[in-house]
Design a protein around this motif. Sequence first.
Motif, mmCIF file in Angstrom:
data_model
loop_
_atom_site.group_PDB
_atom_site.id
_atom_site.type_symbol
_atom_site.label_atom_id
_atom_site.label_comp_id
_atom_site.label_asym_id
_atom_site.label_seq_id
_atom_site.Cartn_x
_atom_site.Cartn_y
_atom_site.Cartn_z
ATOM 1 N N PRO A 105 0.849 -1.195 0.000
ATOM 2 C CA PRO A 105 0.000 0.000 0.000
ATOM 3 C C PRO A 105 0.885 1.246 0.000
ATOM 4 N N GLY A 106 0.375 2.325 -0.588
ATOM 5 C CA GLY A 106 1.141 3.575 -0.601
ATOM 6 C C GLY A 106 0.206 4.754 -0.461
ATOM 7 N N ARG A 107 0.801 5.923 -0.235
ATOM 8 C CA ARG A 107 0.013 7.142 -0.078
ATOM 9 C C ARG A 107 0.702 8.267 -0.848
ATOM 10 N N ILE A 108 -0.083 9.123 -1.486
ATOM 11 C CA ILE A 108 0.508 10.246 -2.228
ATOM 12 C C ILE A 108 0.937 11.312 -1.215
ATOM 13 N N ASN A 128 7.593 0.116 7.849
ATOM 14 C CA ASN A 128 8.288 -1.177 7.968
ATOM 15 C C ASN A 128 8.293 -1.966 6.650
ATOM 16 N N GLU A 129 7.919 -1.313 5.546
ATOM 17 C CA GLU A 129 7.823 -2.029 4.255
ATOM 18 C C GLU A 129 8.585 -1.274 3.166
ATOM 19 N N PRO A 130 9.919 -1.170 3.287
ATOM 20 C CA PRO A 130 10.647 -0.434 2.242
ATOM 21 C C PRO A 130 10.610 -1.168 0.908
ATOM 22 N N PRO A 157 17.726 3.898 -5.788
ATOM 23 C CA PRO A 157 17.525 2.923 -4.714
ATOM 24 C C PRO A 157 18.556 3.116 -3.605
ATOM 25 N N LEU A 158 18.254 2.560 -2.437
ATOM 26 C CA LEU A 158 19.188 2.557 -1.299
ATOM 27 C C LEU A 158 19.354 1.116 -0.847
ATOM 28 N N ILE A 159 20.502 0.809 -0.277
ATOM 29 C CA ILE A 159 20.731 -0.575 0.174
ATOM 30 C C ILE A 159 19.660 -0.980 1.182
ATOM 31 N N ARG A 163 11.637 4.311 1.459
ATOM 32 C CA ARG A 163 10.297 4.418 2.060
ATOM 33 C C ARG A 163 9.445 5.439 1.323
ATOM 34 N N GLN A 164 10.072 6.180 0.428
ATOM 35 C CA GLN A 164 9.304 7.047 -0.460
ATOM 36 C C GLN A 164 10.063 7.198 -1.769
ATOM 37 N N PHE A 165 9.325 7.375 -2.830
ATOM 38 C CA PHE A 165 9.966 7.476 -4.146
ATOM 39 C C PHE A 165 9.110 8.355 -5.038
ATOM 40 N N GLU A 166 9.773 8.911 -6.093
ATOM 41 C CA GLU A 166 9.020 9.780 -6.981
ATOM 42 C C GLU A 166 8.792 9.125 -8.338
#
Length: 348
Positions: A105-108, A128-130, A157-159, A163-166
């Motif tokens: 699930p995600g949120r804008i 808790n869900e990267p 990306p990060l190792i 937790r947020q992306f565009e």
Amino acid sequence: MAKYTVTLLPSGSQIECQSGQSILRQALNQGISIPFSCLSGVCRTCRGRVLSGEVDTGQVHPNYLNDEDRAAGFVHLCQAKAHSDCEIEVKEIDTSLTHPARALPGRILDMQKLAPDVMRILVGLPANEPLYFHAGQYLSLSLTGGLSRFYSIATSPLIEGVRQFELHIRHMPGGIFTDHVFGEMKLRSLVRIEGPIGNFYLREDSEKPMILLASGTGFGPIKAIVEYSLMQGSTRPIHIYWGGRLRRDLYLHELAESWASQNLHIRYTPVLSLPSDACAWEGRVGFVHRAVLEDYPNLANYQVYACGAPVVIESARRDYKLASLPDDEFLADSFVSLADTATASHNE
Ligand SMILES: Cc1cc2nc3c(=O)[nH]c(=O)nc-3n(C[C@H](O)[C@H](O)[C@H](O)COP(=O)(O)OP(=O)(O)OC[C@H]3O[C@@H](n4cnc5c(N)ncnc54)[C@H](O)[C@@H]3O)c2cc1C
């Protein structure tokens, strides 16, 4: 429904296939990773060659699979269906190097117009869900009603996962999804993502100089690749070509210029195909994929990452092969619209 065994060569992996579903879908369901991208028979990423047995090539427009290809046994596995036991030669992905796709699930969290027709949306995930992915990959974004489309991740990306992306989304007036993004979508709206997806990602095991070819919002995943490689401290040569019709289509032009001015190993060439007087453009003019060939007539020793409008990707694939680019060194995501797959034309 009839069941057949499809053997993939050279690996010898076997897929139990029902005749009604695509071979790719069933391979993925059974944990066998074949590279794919558009899932609509256009991009050729999942192309294989039938060595024995009967396979229905499915609905693939002749622009993407012509009579000569069909006679030679080529099929696009996202469309092809087995009609007998068969053997197919195809490249597989080493799954130890990729991240499995997950639904989250995600949120804008933020919406910002980068140009009149380009929206940057920032999607936040549960703490808790990267999301784990490789630079350049894409995902499926679904609205609460279930409508979904593919979008490339425009964040490095990060190792430890992000937790947020565009995402950079271009408005296609009349398009079901993007009319929603530019109309009703609100901050804090709930969305669902599924990913990462695709074979278009930075190959860190190569040292070849890279040509990054973006058209329009194809700049999003190119941004992810450049930011990731800068974060890694890599000095592998990069030449970015970004094409649009008008100056406003290069919606993060200054960012690309800053990468080039601050890093000796990065070059940036913006190219406009139809600049108006209002653009006051003094840079390169023409088709962006041709600008690459003007500068690099021989691509034998390069790796190319191409992303964006299908016509640009197809033209690049065709012309760069003639310029000696090895097939394996052309990595691409074509922003194919499912609505367009039956009618697409290849004349840039
Ligand atoms: C692997 C992949 C990654 C993608 N990543 C991105 C991305 O990062 N950013 C982004 O903006 N889009 C991206 N797309 C395209 C995106 O998935 C949708 O197709 C696009 O946003 C249009 O959706 P829609 O529902 O508004 O239009 P639809 O209702 O599906 O289509 C309506 C009409 O819009 C036009 N149209 C749709 N898409 C295109 C296109 N790409 N080029 C030209 N005309 C088109 C066609 O005329 C089509 O008939 C990607 C596609 C793929 C396959």
